[in-house]
Each structure stands twice: as structure tokens, then as C-alpha cells.
Scaffold this motif. Structure first.
Motif, short mmCIF file in Angstrom:
data_model
loop_
_atom_site.label_atom_id
_atom_site.label_comp_id
_atom_site.label_asym_id
_atom_site.label_seq_id
_atom_site.Cartn_x
_atom_site.Cartn_y
_atom_site.Cartn_z
N LYS A 1 39.45 40.97 50.56
CA LYS A 1 40.80 41.00 50.05
C LYS A 1 41.93 41.81 50.96
O LYS A 1 42.95 41.53 51.05
N THR B 1 43.62 39.96 43.08
CA THR B 1 42.74 40.82 42.25
C THR B 1 43.07 40.68 40.64
O THR B 1 42.34 40.38 39.72
N LYS B 2 44.58 40.68 40.47
CA LYS B 2 45.13 40.54 39.16
C LYS B 2 44.82 39.17 38.70
O LYS B 2 44.59 39.03 37.59
N GLU B 3 44.90 38.28 39.38
CA GLU B 3 44.62 36.74 38.79
C GLU B 3 43.09 36.26 38.94
O GLU B 3 42.85 35.37 38.34
N HIS C 1 46.63 42.69 45.91
CA HIS C 1 46.79 42.90 44.33
C HIS C 1 46.94 41.77 43.85
O HIS C 1 46.33 41.73 42.43
N GLU C 2 47.65 40.63 44.01
CA GLU C 2 47.93 39.60 43.09
C GLU C 2 46.83 38.69 42.89
O GLU C 2 46.22 38.18 42.04
N SER D 1 51.53 42.38 49.32
CA SER D 1 51.16 42.21 47.98
C SER D 1 50.16 41.24 47.46
O SER D 1 49.71 41.00 46.29
#
Length: 320
Positions: free
Chosen positions: A166, A136-138, A133-134, A130
Motif C-alpha cells: 500500500k 485501506t478504507k475501501e 488511505h483510500e 491519498s
């Protein structure tokens, strides 16, 4: 039970715990003149059978002996052994930008000489898949420094990695902290704090990462432990803008606030200055009871600090 790496410092009026690595000849000879004798702690025996002490680092002993000065309570130490909570304390300080005054002719100027913050970071305790993704999200920016979440004194807790892309982040092993890498000219400032005493030394650190390099490199790479004594940058031929130490008033304010917030008196702070700026500083790590043997003239400083504790306790008794 105390850690095997601890010893007891003994005088006719003062007993405290110290790290065994501090028992070097200069410390022994320098302190003997003040009536201080170093003896080893028997970790197989209760501390209560080895006292009485005046200053100890031991929770149970302090509870049973309320007249003893407990130097840096274990609960407070545990707080800085977690890289998430240690820097949250810094972020929560909300330190004001530090200004100094300068007088030129008839004009009094207020000059900004320092701002202190922490790098953006995320904590992961499970599921490495995960992480990309996290991140990129943050919106965390590459490269990222990966550090073990818990600092327990082991070699593994000091293993650091630099992640350039990433996708490769999923190869990391939680629990860990991902921290944005800040270019800082390859030099960090290690700030030793012993009570109200502050000593700053320069250490070589990771080199800056340019955008061109970031576009060509992928993967997660381990890097050697930085900031150790062998990486001293004091006396090196450095760019003056990189070598310039943080302003003393800024460090004094920071140390005072951290002592109050952390409830500790023996720690160090790793600080970097963002390259290309003169006043933007980042705290990247806090270490409890660091290797003071690496600090110049630590023997005298540490001894005076210990004696000041006893003097302070004595003065409080007189006032009472």
C-alpha cells in the motif's frame, strides 16, 4: 476530421471506415472478389467531398446524411475509452447466473455454467498521497493492477503496473484505476465481437501471485502489455482446467447484452476465470475496434458483417 489511421472500404454499393492495419494482402485479395476496393481517406479534406458513403464512422457526416448507417457512434465509443465507465456498464447489467440443461437418463439437471462480474476497483484523479488511505478504507486486497483511466490509443494508456504494498501506491500517477488482481492461471480469454459474431482466443497473461510471494515483495512494478497476438496461448500445453474456453451460451448472452448496453458492434472483451473455479468469470477490460488483424479468419468475418449491414438497410427500405 477522421483519425489518420482510418481508411475507406469501397464497393459499388457499400462504403465504410476501417482501421488501416486491416489492409493486409489477404484482406485485399479476399474482398476484391466481392467487388470491394480499399482506398485511403484524405484527412485534409472533408468527408462530404469524398463520398457518398453508406456506412461511416463520423458523427458530423452522419448528422448531415441521415440515410447513412453510422456504425458505432462516437459518443458510444468515448464511453468505453474510460476504464471507469466501461466496467460500470458490465456491473449494471446484473446478468443472471447462466444455467444449462443436462439430461441424464430420466433426470433433467440444471447446471450452473457461468457467472460474470468485474473486479473491485477504485478511481483516482488527483492527489496520489491519498491512495494508500483510500485503498485501506475501501478494503481492496493486494496485489492491485494500476491502469491509466483513459484509453486513447497511445502507448502510455496501455502501461500497466502491479502494486504489492500500500505504501508504494503513493508513487503512482493519477488519473488511474486500481483493480484487484484475480489469480486466473496466467491465461485470459480475448473475446472478439463483430456484430453477432463471436470469436474467442487464449492469451498468456500475468502469472498467479501466491500469499508467500506477496509477503516478500514490496513496490510497484510495470509489466509488459499482455494479451497481444505474440502472447497467444492457443495450442500451448496448458492445464485443461485453465485452457477450457468459457461456455458459448454464456458468451452469446454477454455479447448480446453488451451490444445493447454499449451501443457498439465492434469491440472485444478481456475475460479471466478465477483460478480454482470453473464458472466464475471477470471482465477486466473492454476495447473498442481492437486489432482484428490478430483474429483468425477476420477478413471473411468482417467482410460478411459489412455486407450484412447493407442488406439489413435494404430490407428495411423494402418493408417501408
Amino acid at each position: 476530421m477522421m483519425d489518420c489511421s482510418k481508411s475507406i472500404l469501397h464497393t459499388s454499393s457499400l462504403l465504410v471506415t476501417v482501421i488501416a492495419s486491416m489492409l493486409v494482402p489477404t484482406a485485399l485479395s479476399g474482398n476484391s472478389s466481392k467487388g470491394i476496393l480499399f482506398i485511403a481517406v484524405d484527412v485534409k479534406q472533408p468527408l462530404s467531398d469524398q463520398g457518398p458513403f453508406d456506412v461511416v464512422l463520423h458523427k458530423d457526416y452522419g448528422q448531415k446524411n441521415p440515410n447513412v448507417t453510422v456504425l458505432d457512434p462516437p459518443d458510444a465509443i468515448e464511453h468505453v475509452n474510460n476504464r471507469q465507465s466501461m466496467l460500470e456498464d458490465v456491473a449494471d447489467l446484473n446478468l443472471p447466473d447462466y444455467y444449462g440443461n443436462s439430461v441424464i437418463g430420466f433426470w433433467a439437471l440444471k447446471l450452473l455454467i457461468g457467472r460474470v462480474t468485474v473486479p473491485r476497483q477504485l478511481v483516482f484523479t488527483t492527489d496520489p498521497s491519498s491512495i494508500p488511505h483510500e485503498v485501506t478504507k475501501e478494503g481492496l486486497k493486494l496485489p492491485l493492477v494500476a491502469k491509466p483511466l483513459v484509453v486513447d490509443g497511445s502507448a502510455k494508456s496501455h502501461e500497466l503496473f502491479l502494486a504489492y504494498d500500500k505504501v508504494s501506491l503513493a508513487k503512482l500517477e493519477p488519473p488511474l484505476v486500481l483493480q484487484e488482481f484475480v489469480n486466473h492461471g496466467g491465461v485470459l480469454f480475448k473475446v472478439y465481437i463483430i456484430g453477432e459474431f463471436i470469436k474467442v482466443v487464449r492469451r498468456f497473461s500475468l502469472p498467479d501471485v501466491c500469499k508467500r510471494e506477496l509477503s516478500k515483495i514490496a513496490g510497484v512494478f510495470p509489466f509488459p502489455r499482455v494479451s497481444c497476438a505474440s502472447a497467444s496461448a492457443d495450442g500451448a500445453d496448458l492445464d485443461p482446467k485453465v485452457a477450457e474456453l468459457p461456455p458459448s451460451p454464456l458468451l452469446e448472452m454477454l455479447a448480446r447484452e453488451l451490444r445493447l448496453r454499449l451501443g457498439l458492434q465492434l469491440f472485444n472483451v478481456d475475460i479471466i476465470r478465477e483460478y480454482g473455479t470453473r464458472d466464475l468469470y471477470y471482465i477486466i477490460d473492454i476495447n473498442y475496434f481492437p486489432g482484428y488483424g490478430k483474429m483468425p479468419d477476420y477478413e471473411h468475418t468482417f467482410t460478411e458483417f459489412l455486407l450484412s449491414l447493407e442488406q439489413s438497410k435494404y430490407e428495411k427500405v423494402l418493408v417501408a
